[in-house]
Design a protein around this motif. Structure first.
Motif, mmCIF file in Angstrom:
data_model
loop_
_atom_site.group_PDB
_atom_site.id
_atom_site.type_symbol
_atom_site.label_atom_id
_atom_site.label_comp_id
_atom_site.label_asym_id
_atom_site.label_seq_id
_atom_site.Cartn_x
_atom_site.Cartn_y
_atom_site.Cartn_z
ATOM 1 N N LYS A 38 54.238 54.369 37.643
ATOM 2 C CA LYS A 38 54.541 53.483 36.518
ATOM 3 C C LYS A 38 54.731 52.045 37.013
ATOM 4 N N LEU A 39 55.410 51.887 38.144
ATOM 5 C CA LEU A 39 55.607 50.550 38.709
ATOM 6 C C LEU A 39 54.267 49.943 39.120
ATOM 7 N N TYR A 40 53.382 50.734 39.717
ATOM 8 C CA TYR A 40 52.038 50.242 40.046
ATOM 9 C C TYR A 40 51.324 49.735 38.793
ATOM 10 N N GLU A 41 51.429 50.503 37.727
ATOM 11 C CA GLU A 41 50.775 50.128 36.474
ATOM 12 C C GLU A 41 51.340 48.817 35.930
ATOM 13 N N VAL A 42 52.655 48.679 35.957
ATOM 14 C CA VAL A 42 53.306 47.467 35.457
ATOM 15 C C VAL A 42 52.902 46.260 36.304
ATOM 16 N N VAL A 43 52.947 46.415 37.630
ATOM 17 C CA VAL A 43 52.594 45.307 38.521
ATOM 18 C C VAL A 43 51.123 44.931 38.343
ATOM 19 N N ALA A 44 50.253 45.910 38.230
ATOM 20 C CA ALA A 44 48.827 45.621 38.039
ATOM 21 C C ALA A 44 48.594 44.851 36.740
ATOM 22 N N ASP A 45 49.239 45.265 35.667
ATOM 23 C CA ASP A 45 49.095 44.563 34.386
ATOM 24 C C ASP A 45 49.622 43.136 34.480
ATOM 25 N N ARG A 46 50.756 42.970 35.146
ATOM 26 C CA ARG A 46 51.338 41.628 35.274
ATOM 27 C C ARG A 46 50.495 40.743 36.187
ATOM 28 N N LEU A 47 49.882 41.320 37.224
ATOM 29 C CA LEU A 47 48.988 40.532 38.082
ATOM 30 C C LEU A 47 47.779 40.047 37.287
ATOM 31 N N LYS A 48 47.234 40.899 36.447
ATOM 32 C CA LYS A 48 46.115 40.480 35.596
ATOM 33 C C LYS A 48 46.537 39.321 34.697
ATOM 34 N N GLU A 49 47.700 39.456 34.098
ATOM 35 C CA GLU A 49 48.222 38.400 33.231
ATOM 36 C C GLU A 49 48.410 37.103 34.024
ATOM 37 N N ALA A 50 48.971 37.207 35.216
ATOM 38 C CA ALA A 50 49.214 36.020 36.039
ATOM 39 C C ALA A 50 47.904 35.347 36.424
ATOM 40 N N HIS A 51 46.911 36.128 36.802
ATOM 41 C CA HIS A 51 45.607 35.549 37.149
ATOM 42 C C HIS A 51 45.000 34.819 35.953
ATOM 43 N N THR A 52 45.126 35.394 34.777
ATOM 44 C CA THR A 52 44.602 34.750 33.572
ATOM 45 C C THR A 52 45.333 33.439 33.310
ATOM 46 N N ARG A 53 46.647 33.463 33.428
ATOM 47 C CA ARG A 53 47.423 32.239 33.206
ATOM 48 C C ARG A 53 47.046 31.149 34.185
ATOM 49 N N VAL A 54 46.923 31.509 35.459
ATOM 50 C CA VAL A 54 46.573 30.516 36.481
ATOM 51 C C VAL A 54 45.185 29.953 36.209
ATOM 52 N N ARG A 55 44.267 30.808 35.846
ATOM 53 C CA ARG A 55 42.890 30.380 35.587
ATOM 54 C C ARG A 55 42.822 29.380 34.431
ATOM 55 N N THR A 56 43.696 29.511 33.447
ATOM 56 C CA THR A 56 43.624 28.661 32.261
ATOM 57 C C THR A 56 44.568 27.458 32.305
ATOM 58 N N LEU A 57 45.354 27.323 33.361
ATOM 59 C CA LEU A 57 46.266 26.182 33.467
ATOM 60 C C LEU A 57 45.496 24.873 33.568
ATOM 61 N N GLN A 58 46.032 23.849 32.946
ATOM 62 C CA GLN A 58 45.468 22.512 33.040
ATOM 63 C C GLN A 58 46.188 21.777 34.165
ATOM 64 N N VAL A 59 45.808 22.105 35.403
ATOM 65 C CA VAL A 59 46.407 21.504 36.592
ATOM 66 C C VAL A 59 45.287 21.105 37.549
ATOM 67 N N PRO A 60 45.588 20.226 38.510
ATOM 68 C CA PRO A 60 44.569 19.873 39.510
ATOM 69 C C PRO A 60 44.083 21.117 40.263
ATOM 70 N N GLU A 61 42.851 21.052 40.719
ATOM 71 C CA GLU A 61 42.241 22.206 41.397
ATOM 72 C C GLU A 61 43.052 22.652 42.614
ATOM 73 N N GLY A 62 43.644 21.720 43.341
ATOM 74 C CA GLY A 62 44.456 22.077 44.507
ATOM 75 C C GLY A 62 45.658 22.923 44.134
ATOM 76 N N VAL A 63 46.276 22.619 43.013
ATOM 77 C CA VAL A 63 47.415 23.400 42.525
ATOM 78 C C VAL A 63 46.938 24.794 42.128
ATOM 79 N N ARG A 64 45.814 24.857 41.432
ATOM 80 C CA ARG A 64 45.262 26.154 41.028
ATOM 81 C C ARG A 64 44.952 27.019 42.257
ATOM 82 N N MET A 65 44.398 26.397 43.285
ATOM 83 C CA MET A 65 44.083 27.142 44.513
ATOM 84 C C MET A 65 45.357 27.655 45.187
ATOM 85 N N ALA A 66 46.410 26.831 45.204
ATOM 86 C CA ALA A 66 47.678 27.260 45.804
ATOM 87 C C ALA A 66 48.270 28.436 45.026
#
Length: 75
Positions: free
Chosen positions: A8-36
């Motif tokens: 269950k913890l694996y499932e929760v972490v995997a779902d949250r990682l997907k969400e985090a990747h989506t958020r980072v991808r859509t942030l309006q920040v400089p490319e260097g910040v996105r890469m970090a």
């Protein structure tokens, strides 16, 4: 029972990682910040393979930073 909670913890972490990747991808920040931020997510993903609880804590901190608008310095 332990195995069920671990799965269950694996499932929760995997779902949250997907969400985090989506958020980072859509942030309006400089490319260097996105890469970090992407590097941080990759470190958390790698950590999940060895210490799931630690990866979940790291992901919580990263998501809180994103929520509060705290971003790492870009290169």
């Amino acid at each position: 029972m332990e195995r069920d909670s671990q799965l269950k913890l694996y499932e929760v972490v995997a779902d949250r990682l997907k969400e985090a990747h989506t958020r980072v991808r859509t942030l309006q920040v400089p490319e260097g910040v996105r890469m970090a931020l992407t590097r941080k997510l990759l470190v958390i993903t790698a950590a999940a393979k060895h210490d799931l609880a630690d990866a979940a804590r790291r992901l919580d901190r990263l998501m809180k930073d994103l929520d509060e608008g705290r971003f790492p310095e870009g290169d």
